[in-house]
Design a protein around this motif. Sequence first.
Motif, PDB file in Angstrom:
ATOM      1  N   THR A   8       1.024  -1.285  -0.021  1.00 31.74           N
ATOM      2  CA  THR A   8       0.035  -0.043  -0.059  1.00 31.74           C
ATOM      3  C   THR A   8       0.697   1.353   0.087  1.00 31.74           C
ATOM      4  O   THR A   8       0.618   2.182  -0.746  1.00 31.74           O
ATOM      5  N   SER A   9       1.869   1.187   0.749  1.00 34.17           N
ATOM      6  CA  SER A   9       2.820   2.359   0.977  1.00 34.17           C
ATOM      7  C   SER A   9       3.590   2.759  -0.667  1.00 34.17           C
ATOM      8  O   SER A   9       3.737   3.732  -0.866  1.00 34.17           O
ATOM      9  N   LEU A  10       4.099   1.473  -0.998  1.00 36.48           N
ATOM     10  CA  LEU A  10       4.690   1.616  -2.457  1.00 36.48           C
ATOM     11  C   LEU A  10       3.661   2.385  -3.364  1.00 36.48           C
ATOM     12  O   LEU A  10       4.043   3.014  -4.267  1.00 36.48           O
ATOM     13  N   LEU A  11       2.462   1.747  -3.294  1.00 36.64           N
ATOM     14  CA  LEU A  11       1.368   2.308  -4.397  1.00 36.64           C
ATOM     15  C   LEU A  11       1.139   3.893  -4.268  1.00 36.64           C
ATOM     16  O   LEU A  11       1.314   4.615  -5.174  1.00 36.64           O
ATOM     17  N   ILE A  12       1.174   4.257  -3.011  1.00 39.96           N
ATOM     18  CA  ILE A  12       1.089   5.679  -2.721  1.00 39.96           C
ATOM     19  C   ILE A  12       2.325   6.469  -2.982  1.00 39.96           C
ATOM     20  O   ILE A  12       2.288   7.619  -3.654  1.00 39.96           O
ATOM     21  N   LYS A  13       3.360   5.957  -2.898  1.00 42.67           N
ATOM     22  CA  LYS A  13       4.710   6.623  -3.269  1.00 42.67           C
ATOM     23  C   LYS A  13       4.670   6.834  -4.807  1.00 42.67           C
ATOM     24  O   LYS A  13       5.282   7.781  -5.490  1.00 42.67           O
ATOM     25  N   LEU A  14       4.410   5.517  -5.460  1.00 42.31           N
ATOM     26  CA  LEU A  14       4.383   5.632  -6.808  1.00 42.31           C
ATOM     27  C   LEU A  14       3.506   6.667  -7.315  1.00 42.31           C
ATOM     28  O   LEU A  14       3.785   7.521  -8.519  1.00 42.31           O
ATOM     29  N   SER A  26      14.424  -0.089  -0.774  1.00 43.80           N
ATOM     30  CA  SER A  26      14.823  -1.216   0.062  1.00 43.80           C
ATOM     31  C   SER A  26      15.678  -0.707   1.468  1.00 43.80           C
ATOM     32  O   SER A  26      15.408  -1.205   2.392  1.00 43.80           O
ATOM     33  N   GLU A  27      16.204   0.279   1.332  1.00 47.59           N
ATOM     34  CA  GLU A  27      16.880   0.912   2.639  1.00 47.59           C
ATOM     35  C   GLU A  27      15.737   1.634   3.542  1.00 47.59           C
ATOM     36  O   GLU A  27      15.802   1.395   4.762  1.00 47.59           O
ATOM     37  N   GLU A  28      14.889   2.110   2.650  1.00 49.04           N
ATOM     38  CA  GLU A  28      13.669   2.945   3.622  1.00 49.04           C
ATOM     39  C   GLU A  28      12.945   1.579   4.344  1.00 49.04           C
ATOM     40  O   GLU A  28      12.350   1.901   5.394  1.00 49.04           O
ATOM     41  N   ASN A  30      13.955  -1.177   4.906  1.00 44.56           N
ATOM     42  CA  ASN A  30      14.634  -2.251   5.475  1.00 44.56           C
ATOM     43  C   ASN A  30      14.381  -3.810   5.006  1.00 44.56           C
ATOM     44  O   ASN A  30      14.533  -4.777   5.870  1.00 44.56           O
ATOM     45  N   VAL A  31      14.555  -3.931   3.705  1.00 43.16           N
ATOM     46  CA  VAL A  31      14.224  -5.224   3.100  1.00 43.16           C
ATOM     47  C   VAL A  31      15.126  -5.164   1.886  1.00 43.16           C
ATOM     48  O   VAL A  31      15.935  -4.263   1.598  1.00 43.16           O
ATOM     49  N   THR A  32      15.569  -6.292   1.345  1.00 41.56           N
ATOM     50  CA  THR A  32      16.327  -6.597   0.159  1.00 41.56           C
ATOM     51  C   THR A  32      15.836  -5.986  -1.170  1.00 41.56           C
ATOM     52  O   THR A  32      14.690  -5.959  -1.385  1.00 41.56           O
ATOM     53  N   PRO A  33      16.466  -5.670  -1.785  1.00 45.23           N
ATOM     54  CA  PRO A  33      16.406  -5.097  -3.349  1.00 45.23           C
ATOM     55  C   PRO A  33      15.345  -6.347  -3.950  1.00 45.23           C
ATOM     56  O   PRO A  33      14.309  -5.876  -4.613  1.00 45.23           O
TER      57      PRO A  33
END
Length: 224
Positions: A8-14, A26-28, A30-33
């Motif tokens: 959901t956050s990714l969709l809002i950012k896009l 990935s840094e934001e 805290n997961v792998t690319p």
Amino acid sequence: MKRLHRLTSLLIKLQASKSLKVRKLSEEYNVTPRTIYRDLKALEDAGVPIGYEPGEDYFLLEGYQIPPIHFTSEEASALITGKALVDQNSDSSLVSNYTKAIEKVVAVLPSGKKRDALLLENRLAPSIQKRTSSSDNLISIQKAITEFQRVEIKYVNAQKVMSHRKVEPLALYFTQDHWILVAFCLSKQDYREFRLDRITDLKVLPEYFPPNSFALNDYFKKYQ
């Protein structure tokens, strides 16, 4: 962050950004690319049209919009008023998270309501003096309460004596200018209250305690 929340956050950012880089995401989060690539693929599979440019830049194809959140003018005003009140709060973690939430709400308001909300935000001040934030643990403690996780704290009491406690967080209440944590202290084997601004260090432990039916109103009747 759970995957659904991250998607959901990714969709809002896009929607809000011209393009996004996988490594920065990935840094934001805290997961792998690789996890971000999988998330983007999941959004594509769900019908979200995502474009790609060299350099790990991903973006929403023109014309796609997240379905708008519908608020009445009165509801939007209530949310903005709530933000003005929260801005005066003594816990910076609450102020920060509430501000982020309101930004997301305002971002999807129709242009007319967005204009009104921003105008109102600049013309509201519950107090002419903003309180200095004195704690930063409220959100972490709220999460520990809902997930029944023990926390370890360093606490300075009114006599300036430092102690280390392991507690089971049960409830929170606000009085005057301070948030108070009600918890079961494992070393004292009894209920104790802790002012959040006197907690100098807090660590949420990977230890869980049994869910309980603790009720704050019953606690007040018995102990206060």
